[in-house]
Scaffold this motif. Structure first.
Motif, PDB file in Angstrom:
ATOM      1  N   ASP A  20       0.834  -1.203   0.000  1.00 50.89           N
ATOM      2  CA  ASP A  20       0.000   0.000   0.000  1.00 50.89           C
ATOM      3  C   ASP A  20       0.863   1.245   0.000  1.00 50.89           C
ATOM      4  O   ASP A  20       0.630   2.186  -0.740  1.00 50.89           O
ATOM      5  CB  ASP A  20      -0.916   0.028   1.248  1.00 50.89           C
ATOM      6  CG  ASP A  20      -2.231  -0.670   0.988  1.00 50.89           C
ATOM      7  OD1 ASP A  20      -3.053  -0.757   1.921  1.00 50.89           O
ATOM      8  OD2 ASP A  20      -2.445  -1.135  -0.150  1.00 50.89           O
ATOM      9  N   GLU A  23       2.381   1.904  -3.266  1.00 49.30           N
ATOM     10  CA  GLU A  23       1.367   2.382  -4.201  1.00 49.30           C
ATOM     11  C   GLU A  23       1.048   3.852  -3.950  1.00 49.30           C
ATOM     12  O   GLU A  23       0.921   4.646  -4.878  1.00 49.30           O
ATOM     13  CB  GLU A  23       0.101   1.540  -4.042  1.00 49.30           C
ATOM     14  CG  GLU A  23      -0.608   1.303  -5.359  1.00 49.30           C
ATOM     15  CD  GLU A  23      -1.952   0.619  -5.199  1.00 49.30           C
ATOM     16  OE1 GLU A  23      -2.060  -0.233  -4.295  1.00 49.30           O
ATOM     17  OE2 GLU A  23      -2.866   0.967  -5.955  1.00 49.30           O
ATOM     18  N   PHE A  24       0.946   4.233  -2.668  1.00 49.22           N
ATOM     19  CA  PHE A  24       0.663   5.631  -2.327  1.00 49.22           C
ATOM     20  C   PHE A  24       1.790   6.523  -2.838  1.00 49.22           C
ATOM     21  O   PHE A  24       1.546   7.626  -3.336  1.00 49.22           O
ATOM     22  CB  PHE A  24       0.503   5.812  -0.815  1.00 49.22           C
ATOM     23  CG  PHE A  24      -0.727   5.163  -0.234  1.00 49.22           C
ATOM     24  CD1 PHE A  24      -0.861   5.012   1.133  1.00 49.22           C
ATOM     25  CD2 PHE A  24      -1.749   4.698  -1.064  1.00 49.22           C
ATOM     26  CE1 PHE A  24      -2.000   4.423   1.675  1.00 49.22           C
ATOM     27  CE2 PHE A  24      -2.883   4.108  -0.532  1.00 49.22           C
ATOM     28  CZ  PHE A  24      -3.017   3.964   0.850  1.00 49.22           C
ATOM     29  N   PHE A  27       1.429   7.050  -6.545  1.00 52.15           N
ATOM     30  CA  PHE A  27       0.379   8.043  -6.829  1.00 52.15           C
ATOM     31  C   PHE A  27       0.896   9.454  -6.577  1.00 52.15           C
ATOM     32  O   PHE A  27       0.632  10.369  -7.340  1.00 52.15           O
ATOM     33  CB  PHE A  27      -0.855   7.807  -5.945  1.00 52.15           C
ATOM     34  CG  PHE A  27      -1.729   6.687  -6.420  1.00 52.15           C
ATOM     35  CD1 PHE A  27      -2.106   5.680  -5.555  1.00 52.15           C
ATOM     36  CD2 PHE A  27      -2.185   6.630  -7.730  1.00 52.15           C
ATOM     37  CE1 PHE A  27      -2.921   4.635  -5.977  1.00 52.15           C
ATOM     38  CE2 PHE A  27      -2.996   5.590  -8.171  1.00 52.15           C
ATOM     39  CZ  PHE A  27      -3.363   4.592  -7.281  1.00 52.15           C
ATOM     40  N   ASP A 160      -3.379   6.901 -17.915  1.00 53.35           N
ATOM     41  CA  ASP A 160      -2.355   5.859 -17.831  1.00 53.35           C
ATOM     42  C   ASP A 160      -2.092   5.146 -19.161  1.00 53.35           C
ATOM     43  O   ASP A 160      -1.133   4.392 -19.256  1.00 53.35           O
ATOM     44  CB  ASP A 160      -2.644   4.847 -16.717  1.00 53.35           C
ATOM     45  CG  ASP A 160      -4.086   4.396 -16.709  1.00 53.35           C
ATOM     46  OD1 ASP A 160      -4.488   3.726 -15.750  1.00 53.35           O
ATOM     47  OD2 ASP A 160      -4.810   4.731 -17.661  1.00 53.35           O
TER      48      ASP A 160
ATOM     49  N   GLY B  21      -5.301   8.125  -8.908  1.00 51.59           N
ATOM     50  CA  GLY B  21      -5.089   8.552  -7.526  1.00 51.59           C
ATOM     51  C   GLY B  21      -6.401   8.862  -6.835  1.00 51.59           C
ATOM     52  O   GLY B  21      -6.642   8.466  -5.690  1.00 51.59           O
ATOM     53  N   ARG B  24      -8.260   5.675  -6.027  1.00 53.77           N
ATOM     54  CA  ARG B  24      -7.704   5.011  -4.832  1.00 53.77           C
ATOM     55  C   ARG B  24      -8.147   5.718  -3.557  1.00 53.77           C
ATOM     56  O   ARG B  24      -8.521   5.077  -2.577  1.00 53.77           O
ATOM     57  CB  ARG B  24      -6.179   4.985  -4.938  1.00 53.77           C
ATOM     58  CG  ARG B  24      -5.510   4.258  -3.780  1.00 53.77           C
ATOM     59  CD  ARG B  24      -6.036   2.840  -3.631  1.00 53.77           C
ATOM     60  NE  ARG B  24      -5.646   2.262  -2.362  1.00 53.77           N
ATOM     61  CZ  ARG B  24      -4.568   1.506  -2.181  1.00 53.77           C
ATOM     62  NH1 ARG B  24      -3.799   1.228  -3.207  1.00 53.77           N
ATOM     63  NH2 ARG B  24      -4.270   1.049  -0.992  1.00 53.77           N
ATOM     64  N   ARG B  43     -13.584   4.403 -16.202  1.00 45.39           N
ATOM     65  CA  ARG B  43     -12.544   5.410 -16.310  1.00 45.39           C
ATOM     66  C   ARG B  43     -12.802   6.490 -17.361  1.00 45.39           C
ATOM     67  O   ARG B  43     -12.007   7.414 -17.504  1.00 45.39           O
ATOM     68  CB  ARG B  43     -11.210   4.730 -16.592  1.00 45.39           C
ATOM     69  CG  ARG B  43     -10.846   3.671 -15.573  1.00 45.39           C
ATOM     70  CD  ARG B  43     -10.308   4.232 -14.293  1.00 45.39           C
ATOM     71  NE  ARG B  43      -9.198   5.108 -14.576  1.00 45.39           N
ATOM     72  CZ  ARG B  43      -7.968   4.696 -14.824  1.00 45.39           C
ATOM     73  NH1 ARG B  43      -7.680   3.423 -14.795  1.00 45.39           N
ATOM     74  NH2 ARG B  43      -7.024   5.568 -15.092  1.00 45.39           N
TER      75      ARG B  43
END
Lengths: 211, 147
Positions: A20, A23-24, A27, A160, B21, B24, B43
């Motif tokens: 986690d 991953e943070f 981001f 992405d 982001g 999440r 998305r």
């Protein structure tokens, strides 16, 4: 600053972090980079509106060379082939013209899965205008999006799949229109796109092709 | 937690959001000790409409839609208009959840019959509080139509 220290955090403490946390961090870094790109692109867009144009005779071959120099990393990374025909000298804002070439050629390379990606730049005289074309063998654009892509912040792809701020083509349109021209495209999805832009020949000046 | 939704089934929430982001963060904010919701994510606007028309496998009719306005391919304003003019879909509450504070966007969204408009706070604590308040309002306070 934000991205750098977050990356340092990941490098130094990575092994001690859980999935986690990693991953943070990803981001955070991605967000910081996107923000930086957004600020740069917005500044460039704003400058076209606020800075007075410095119109002078510009050798378009030199503008193109400048654009290609700025794109050298992505040209290298994707082993792209950029070719050109002899381009004219016109009266324009030199740095805006270089930016215009850079955005269009950059897109031709970015939105491209071909091996190798190819971009070709040429110009023809047509009814009082020079009409430039930047053609690629990239992914192409569906006709229903042909106008929308020039609107600021409108994107066709997720962040992405193909990154971008959604400002590049809006900036191109702004530059072209401030020079009194038009920008448009022809495209076949899956085969490639050609972007065209016109710039009027000013009356009374010598219109020699660059020697 | 469940006002009008029975305790027997999970609440279905559809999040239409491009930024991974933000996806999440929303997932983190909706996590809870006792799972009470299932969050599905699409998305872009084209995927959103395919999902709502059950053209995507695994698509279920959501109890609530959280909709960002700035989406690739088809933007949130078009999605909102399509949902709110569709006889079947228009009853699903749509919460516009977006970064824009532009008065034109707010007016436009309500004009297209968004159920409400929320500007995402930048601060993490405030964002978490906003998601909690969405949960409380839409799933405790409010009565939702039966499916």
């Amino acid at each position: 600053m934000v991205a750098n220290f977050t990356q340092l955090l990941a490098e130094r403490y990575g092994p001690q972090l859980d999935d986690d946390a990693r991953e943070f961090i990803a981001f955070a870094v991605g967000g910081a980079n996107r923000m930086r790109a957004m600020i740069q692109d917005l500044l460039a867009y704003s400058r076209v509106g606020t800075e007075s144009r410095s119109i002078e005779p510009v050798n378009c071959n030199e503008s193109l060379a400048r654009a290609l120099w700025n794109l050298r990393v992505s040209i290298d990374e994707k082993a792209a082939e950029v070719s050109q025909e002899e381009l004219p000298s016109i009266r324009a804002d030199a740095s805006q013209l270089a930016q215009l070439f850079q955005n269009l050629i950059g897109n031709g390379i970015k939105f491209n899965c071909a091996s190798p990606p190819r971009v070709h730049v040429s110009a023809v005289r047509n009814g009082g205008n020079w009409v430039f074309s930047v053609g690629d063998n990239g992914i192409g654009i569906e006709p229903q999006y042909a106008e929308r892509i020039f609107v600021i912040f409108q994107r066709l792809h997720r962040s992405d799949t193909y990154p971008g701020t959604g400002i590049g083509l809006a900036l191109c349109k702004r530059i072209v229109e401030r020079h009194g021209g038009k920008i448009w495209l022809e495209s076949k999805p899956g085969e490639g796109s050609t972007f065209f832009f016109s710039i009027p020949e000013s009356s009374g000046d010598q219109r020699d092709r660059a020697s | 937690m469940s006002g009008s939704i029975g305790k027997e089934r999970l609440v279905e929430i559809l999040l239409v959001e491009d930024n991974p982001g933000d996806v999440r963060l929303t997932q983190e904010a909706l996590k809870s000790d006792r799972p009470w919701n299932r969050l599905s994510v699409v998305r872009d606007g084209v995927e959103a409409m395919s999902y709502l028309r059950r053209e995507l496998s695994g698509a279920v009719r959501p109890d609530l839609i959280l909709l960002d306005l700035n989406l690739p391919r088809k933007d949130g304003r078009e999605v909102l208009a399509e949902i709110k003019t569709d006889e079947d879909l228009k009853r699903i509450p749509v919460v516009v959840l977006t970064t824009s504070t532009a008065p034109g966007d707010v007016l436009g969204a309500y004009g297209l019959h968004a159920n409400c408009y929320i500007a995402k706070p930048g601060d993490l604590g405030e964002f978490m509080a906003v998601v909690k308040s969405i949960e409380n309002f839409w799933f405790s306070t409010v009565r939702l139509p039966s499916k």
